[in-house]
Each structure stands twice: as structure tokens, then as C-alpha cells.
Design a protein around this motif. Structure first.
Motif, PDB file in Angstrom:
ATOM      1  N   VAL A  22      -0.908  -8.617   2.207  1.00 12.69           N
ATOM      2  CA  VAL A  22      -0.618  -9.559   3.344  1.00 12.69           C
ATOM      3  C   VAL A  22       0.428  -8.692   4.134  1.00 12.69           C
ATOM      4  O   VAL A  22       0.416  -8.404   5.365  1.00 12.69           O
ATOM      5  N   ILE A  23       1.586  -8.283   3.322  1.00  6.71           N
ATOM      6  CA  ILE A  23       2.560  -7.812   4.364  1.00  6.71           C
ATOM      7  C   ILE A  23       2.601  -6.422   4.734  1.00  6.71           C
ATOM      8  O   ILE A  23       3.198  -6.147   5.595  1.00  6.71           O
ATOM      9  N   ASP A  44      -3.564   1.289  -2.721  1.00  5.60           N
ATOM     10  CA  ASP A  44      -3.631   0.103  -3.603  1.00  5.60           C
ATOM     11  C   ASP A  44      -4.255   0.031  -4.866  1.00  5.60           C
ATOM     12  O   ASP A  44      -5.222   0.980  -4.926  1.00  5.60           O
ATOM     13  N   ARG A  49      -9.185  -2.304  -0.762  1.00  2.00           N
ATOM     14  CA  ARG A  49      -7.796  -2.625   0.334  1.00  2.00           C
ATOM     15  C   ARG A  49      -7.260  -1.532   0.810  1.00  2.00           C
ATOM     16  O   ARG A  49      -6.844  -1.207   1.975  1.00  2.00           O
ATOM     17  N   HIS A  85       6.397  -8.540  -6.790  1.00  2.00           N
ATOM     18  CA  HIS A  85       7.625  -8.569  -7.174  1.00  2.00           C
ATOM     19  C   HIS A  85       7.745  -7.639  -8.506  1.00  2.00           C
ATOM     20  O   HIS A  85       8.707  -6.738  -8.698  1.00  2.00           O
ATOM     21  N   HIS A  88       7.944  -3.826  -8.392  1.00  3.63           N
ATOM     22  CA  HIS A  88       8.892  -3.200  -7.377  1.00  3.63           C
ATOM     23  C   HIS A  88       9.818  -2.216  -8.153  1.00  3.63           C
ATOM     24  O   HIS A  88       9.880  -0.883  -7.672  1.00  3.63           O
ATOM     25  N   GLU A 105      10.104  -4.208  -0.248  1.00  2.62           N
ATOM     26  CA  GLU A 105      10.020  -5.661   0.162  1.00  2.62           C
ATOM     27  C   GLU A 105      10.975  -6.435  -0.869  1.00  2.62           C
ATOM     28  O   GLU A 105      11.229  -6.163  -1.855  1.00  2.62           O
ATOM     29  N   LYS A 106      11.289  -7.543  -0.122  1.00  2.00           N
ATOM     30  CA  LYS A 106      11.855  -8.798  -1.011  1.00  2.00           C
ATOM     31  C   LYS A 106      11.105  -9.237  -2.059  1.00  2.00           C
ATOM     32  O   LYS A 106       9.695  -9.362  -1.696  1.00  2.00           O
ATOM     33  N   GLN A 135      14.428  -8.971   6.623  1.00  2.00           N
ATOM     34  CA  GLN A 135      14.312  -8.746   8.162  1.00  2.00           C
ATOM     35  C   GLN A 135      15.243  -9.563   8.973  1.00  2.00           C
ATOM     36  O   GLN A 135      15.507  -9.271  10.146  1.00  2.00           O
ATOM     37  N   TRP A 178      -0.226 -13.023  -9.469  1.00  2.00           N
ATOM     38  CA  TRP A 178       0.964 -12.891  -9.472  1.00  2.00           C
ATOM     39  C   TRP A 178       1.751 -14.010  -8.903  1.00  2.00           C
ATOM     40  O   TRP A 178       2.969 -14.223  -9.597  1.00  2.00           O
ATOM     41  N   ARG A 179       1.288 -14.931  -8.142  1.00  2.00           N
ATOM     42  CA  ARG A 179       2.249 -15.961  -7.482  1.00  2.00           C
ATOM     43  C   ARG A 179       2.240 -17.133  -8.618  1.00  2.00           C
ATOM     44  O   ARG A 179       1.286 -17.550  -9.141  1.00  2.00           O
TER      45      ARG A 179
HETATM   46  N1  LIG Z   1       9.605 -10.148   4.072  1.00  2.00           N
HETATM   47  C1  LIG Z   1       8.867 -10.892   4.428  1.00  2.00           C
HETATM   48  O1  LIG Z   1       8.902 -11.864   5.356  1.00  2.00           O
HETATM   49  C2  LIG Z   1       7.603 -10.888   3.584  1.00  2.00           C
HETATM   50  C3  LIG Z   1       6.452 -11.738   3.677  1.00  2.00           C
HETATM   51  C4  LIG Z   1       5.373 -11.793   2.981  1.00  2.00           C
HETATM   52  C5  LIG Z   1       5.558 -11.056   1.693  1.00  2.00           C
HETATM   53  N2  LIG Z   1       6.583 -10.407   1.424  1.00  2.00           N
HETATM   54  C6  LIG Z   1       6.783  -9.672   0.001  1.00  2.00           C
HETATM   55  O2  LIG Z   1       5.871  -8.471   0.311  1.00  2.00           O
HETATM   56  C7  LIG Z   1       5.362  -8.185  -1.171  1.00  2.00           C
HETATM   57  C8  LIG Z   1       3.943  -8.280  -1.224  1.00  2.00           C
HETATM   58  O3  LIG Z   1       3.576  -9.524  -0.769  1.00  2.00           O
HETATM   59  P1  LIG Z   1       1.957  -9.667  -0.297  1.00  2.00           P
HETATM   60  O4  LIG Z   1       1.943 -11.157  -0.104  1.00  2.00           O
HETATM   61  O5  LIG Z   1       1.698  -8.697   0.716  1.00  2.00           O
HETATM   62  O6  LIG Z   1       1.367  -9.594  -1.724  1.00  2.00           O
HETATM   63  P2  LIG Z   1      -0.288  -9.106  -1.666  1.00  2.00           P
HETATM   64  O7  LIG Z   1      -0.626  -9.743  -3.208  1.00  2.00           O
HETATM   65  O8  LIG Z   1      -1.100  -9.865  -0.622  1.00  2.00           O
HETATM   66  O9  LIG Z   1      -0.461  -7.691  -1.856  1.00  2.00           O
HETATM   67  C9  LIG Z   1       0.265  -6.880  -2.955  1.00  2.00           C
HETATM   68  C10 LIG Z   1      -0.885  -5.537  -2.835  1.00  2.00           C
HETATM   69  O10 LIG Z   1      -0.164  -4.634  -4.017  1.00  2.00           O
HETATM   70  C11 LIG Z   1      -1.305  -4.220  -4.572  1.00  2.00           C
HETATM   71  N3  LIG Z   1      -0.468  -3.581  -5.767  1.00  2.00           N
HETATM   72  C12 LIG Z   1       0.335  -4.091  -6.768  1.00  2.00           C
HETATM   73  N4  LIG Z   1       0.575  -3.272  -7.662  1.00  2.00           N
HETATM   74  C13 LIG Z   1       0.408  -1.983  -7.355  1.00  2.00           C
HETATM   75  C14 LIG Z   1       0.695  -0.773  -7.659  1.00  2.00           C
HETATM   76  N5  LIG Z   1       1.107  -0.323  -8.934  1.00  2.00           N
HETATM   77  N6  LIG Z   1       0.248   0.280  -6.882  1.00  2.00           N
HETATM   78  C15 LIG Z   1      -0.410  -0.002  -5.750  1.00  2.00           C
HETATM   79  N7  LIG Z   1      -0.955  -1.350  -5.318  1.00  2.00           N
HETATM   80  C16 LIG Z   1      -0.375  -2.156  -6.123  1.00  2.00           C
HETATM   81  C17 LIG Z   1      -2.006  -5.371  -4.984  1.00  2.00           C
HETATM   82  O11 LIG Z   1      -3.353  -4.795  -5.509  1.00  2.00           O
HETATM   83  C18 LIG Z   1      -2.162  -6.107  -3.509  1.00  2.00           C
HETATM   84  O12 LIG Z   1      -3.087  -5.581  -2.932  1.00  2.00           O
HETATM   85  C19 LIG Z   1       6.294  -8.889  -1.983  1.00  2.00           C
HETATM   86  O13 LIG Z   1       7.306  -8.707  -2.695  1.00  2.00           O
HETATM   87  C20 LIG Z   1       6.680 -10.332  -1.198  1.00  2.00           C
HETATM   88  O14 LIG Z   1       7.448 -11.130  -1.503  1.00  2.00           O
HETATM   89  C21 LIG Z   1       7.728  -9.979   2.151  1.00  2.00           C
END
Ligand SMILES: NC(=O)c1ccc[n+]([C@@H]2O[C@H](COP(=O)([O-])OP(=O)(O)OC[C@H]3O[C@@H](n4cnc5c(N)ncnc54)[C@H](O)[C@@H]3O)[C@@H](O)[C@H]2O)c1
Length: 355
Positions: A22-23, A44, A49, A85, A88, A105-106, A135, A178-179
Motif C-alpha cells: 500500500v504505502i 517485493d 507486486r 513492521h 524493518h 517507514e513507521k 511525515q 501481519w496485521r
Molecule cells: N506513514 C504512513 O502514513 C503509513 C501509511 C501506511 C503504511 N505505513 C507503513 O508502511 C509499512 C508497510 O505498510 P503497507 O500498508 O504498505 O503494507 P503491505 O502489507 O501493503 O505491504 C508490505 C509489502 O512488503 C512486502 N515484504 C515484506 N517483507 C519483505 C521483504 N523481506 N522483502 C521484500 N518485500 C517484503 C510484502 O510482500 C508486501 O507486499 C508499514 O510499516 C506501515 O506501518 C505507513
């Protein structure tokens, strides 16, 4: 920081985005809108993806499922970690050890042990930029409130309180394994959705020194193992007291509030906008309002620059990260800055577990 890796000013920072969920879309959008950055790779674990991200959002970039190939690549200067998370710490530590600048990311980490590893890895490479995403610290209104407080415009801070009432449905948690798990997310509403407002509360009030908490799962029983509702009591470094409540089981989609009350005045932000201002004299109130009005005006231009769904600060933070890499200087939010808030998240969870 030391400057052995200072980049030539004409060279673009070559970035790899790790995690294409997503992010990552917003990160790719922001890097594409920074003239000094170039996304050269995306990664990814899920090949579709990574491939889709390269095709749709980073034309010309290669894709891989193997982050170690990114760390080994000589044409990658910096990585942006957009994964869950739990991953990270290992990714950030490996990236820093391989000599890559890191934006993560957080929440910076999932546990305090991971946090310590990440801080050690960043300290071991003072020549590299290590920045944690918060941010909202880049938005003019919270910055102005922080400055007003630090300048004494509200007198001595008495209380600082915050809240986030939002909704995340069962499908949100079921979509990604993971959520809502301890092992994947480390918690739920506090470490994920509400961490932004918890961070602003701590950052604006000048840091906390102790914390107590209660947590509950009131709307997602049987769906998540972590909290969807939390109440945190805080003692701030300057002596003020405060609280923070958050839930992701509300009928409200997203409603935030931050309130700072001092001996000479107060300010309330509701849904990121200035909702109330008061001061002990009309002159003082006018001065506070003037500074906040300027911030609101400045915020309009920040908003105009980027996508606003997660707040307008991502573009500003990514611009700041690229600036820090190019000039070998401190990013506005270092790992240590972001870790200070994470540490209170973990203390709140530990307190809630004992309660
Ligand atoms: N700052 C913000 O406002 C904000 C908003 C949304 C999400 N986030 C943060 O962004 C991060 C991701 O969230 P998201 O919603 O995008 O999650 P998501 O589950 O949509 O995406 C995470 C992606 O990481 C991939 N992944 C996991 N481990 C991996 C690895 N070792 N190598 C390669 N790819 C890997 C997964 O396959 C997945 O596609 C989290 O830390 C979340 O808290 C921040």
C-alpha cells in the motif's frame, strides 16, 4: 555526521524501494516528484507486486524478490523500506551494513530489541543517513504549535492530550497476515494508525518521561490478537501530565484531536486543523493566531504538492531524506528521533500487559 560519502551535487540519488504494498505507491510517487532522486529498483517477496510496481510506478526500474540483491548492487545509493513492521530491523541493518542510506517507514521497529539493533546499526555508520518516517512532523501547523510551546506562548505546559478514533474492518486485518499480530505488527492501533498522533503529542510536548497504559480488544475479538483500543497516561519531561486514547473499532472513519493547555493559553487541533485557540490576553491570543494562520497558509502549499491521504508530509519527508543524502547532513527525523516515540509505544504495551 561524517562526510566520506558526500555525493556530487549533479548526481541523482539512486533509490530502491523495498516492499511494494500500500504505502510504496506514495513513496514511488514522491521519489518520482523529486528531481534529485531516481528509483532504480523495486523489491517485493511477491513477484507480481514487484513487477507491477516497476511497470506502473517506476518505469525503467528493475524488480527483484530478493532484498540482498539490492544491498549488493553498486548502483543503489539508498533504500526506502516499505515492508511490514517485523521485517524493518533485519532489512535496515543489512542495508546500513552494505553502505546504503535508509529511509524506513513507521513503526521503525516491532520490538524494543529490534529498535536497539537498528539504532546500533545507524550509530555504526555515521556516514550514512538513517531516517524514520513520521511525515506529520513536516506539516506546518504541528511545527508551529511546537515552536509556540517552546517559546513559552502558552506559559508552562499543564496538560497535553491526544486521541484517534478510526475504523478498520475485519477484512482489513484478514487481507494481510501481519496485521493485528504480535509477531507481524507488534501491536495494532497504537503502533500503526495512532502512532502518528502519539508521535506528534510527544514531539510537540517535548518528550515524555513515564507512561502507564490499559489496552483492550473491543471490536475485533477473534480477528486480531493485539489491541484495537488503548488508553495511555503520560508524564512529560517538563512535568506536564497527559493522556492519549485510540481505537480502530469506532464508527468514525478517522477523527483525531491534539490539545495543549498551558498556564497562559491553549490550542486544540482537530483533524489536523486548528480548532480552538485561547490566551490570557487578547494581544497574546492575536500573536498566537497570527503564527498559526501563517502555518495554515504554508500548509496549503505543502498539501498542493503531494497526495494527501496519509497527510501531505510524505513528499516533504522524502525531499528531506534526499537532501540529507546529497549534502551528507542530518535528516529532520533521524532513527534516534523516531525511536524515541517507538520506545514509548513499547513501554505503553509493556504497561498494558502488566495491568
Ligand atoms: N506513514 C504512513 O502514513 C503509513 C501509511 C501506511 C503504511 N505505513 C507503513 O508502511 C509499512 C508497510 O505498510 P503497507 O500498508 O504498505 O503494507 P503491505 O502489507 O501493503 O505491504 C508490505 C509489502 O512488503 C512486502 N515484504 C515484506 N517483507 C519483505 C521483504 N523481506 N522483502 C521484500 N518485500 C517484503 C510484502 O510482500 C508486501 O507486499 C508499514 O510499516 C506501515 O506501518 C505507513
Amino acid at each position: 555526521m561524517n562526510c566520506p560519502t558526500e555525493m556530487s551535487s549533479s548526481k541523482k540519488v539512486r533509490v530502491a524501494v523495498i516492499g511494494c504494498g500500500v504505502i510504496s505507491e506514495l513513496h514511488l510517487h514522491c521519489f518520482a516528484h523529486n528531481p534529485d532522486a531516481e528509483v532504480v529498483a523495486v523489491c517485493d517477496l511477491v513477484p507480481e507486486r514487484a513487477e507491477a510496481a516497476a511497470r506502473d510506478r517506476a518505469p525503467g526500474a528493475r524488480w527483484t524478490t530478493d532484498a540482498s540483491a539490492i544491498f549488493a548492487a553498486s548502483d543503489v545509493d539508498a533504500v526506502s523500506i516499505c515492508t511490514d513492521h517485523a521485517s524493518h530491523a533485519a532489512l535496515a541493518c543489512a542495508a546500513l551494513a552494505a553502505g546504503k542510506h535508509v529511509l524506513c517507514e513507521k513503526s521503525l521497529a516491532r520490538t524494543s530489541r529490534d529498535l536497539a539493533k537498528m539504532l546500533a546499526a545507524a550509530e555504526a555508520r555515521p556516514d550514512l543517513v538513517a531516517s524514520g518516517v513520521f511525515q506529520h512532523r513536516f506539516e506546518p501547523v504541528p511545527r508551529a504549535v511546537r515552536e509556540l510551546l517552546a517559546d513559552g506562548a502558552f506559559g508552562r505546559l499543564l496538560t497535553a492530550t491526544g486521541s484517534l478514533h478510526c475504523f478498520r474492518g475485519d477484512d482489513y486485518f484478514r487481507k494481510d497476515a501481519w496485521r493485528g499480530t504480535k509477531a507481524g505488527e507488534g501491536g495494532s492501533v497504537l503502533i500503526n494508525q495512532a502512532i502518528h498522533y502519539f508521535d506528534l503529542l510527544l514531539w510537540i510536548a517535548g518528550g515524555a518521561e513515564s507512561v502507564r497504559a490499559f489496552s483492550a480488544n473491543l471490536g475485533h475479538e477473534g480477528v486480531i490478537e493485539t489491541e484495537d483500543t488503548i488508553c495511555v497516561a503520560l508524564r512529560f519531561a517538563g512535568g506536564a501530565l497527559g493522556s492519549f486514547v485510540a481505537t480502530s473499532a469506532s464508527e468514525r472513519k478517522w477523527a483525531s484531536e491534539l490539545a495543549f493547555h498551558g498556564t497562559l493559553g491553549s490550542v486544540v487541533l482537530r483533524n489536523d486543523a486548528v480548532a480552538e485557540v485561547s490566551a490570557s490576553t487578547p494581544e497574546a491570543e492575536a500573536g498566537i493566531r497570527r503564527k498559526l494562520d501563517e502555518a495554515v497558509e504554508a500548509a496549503a502549499s505543502v498539501f498542493a504538492k503531494g497526495k494527501t491521504y496519509y497527510g501531505p508530509g510524505h513528499q516533504a519527508q522524502i525531499d528531506d531524506f534526499i537532501r540529507a543524502v546529497r549534502t551528507s547532513s542530518r535528516p529532520f527525523v533521524t532513527f534516534a528521533d523516531a525511536a524515541a516515540t517507538d520506545a514509548f509505544v513499547f513501554s505503553a504495551y509493556a504497561s498494558a500487559a502488566r495491568a
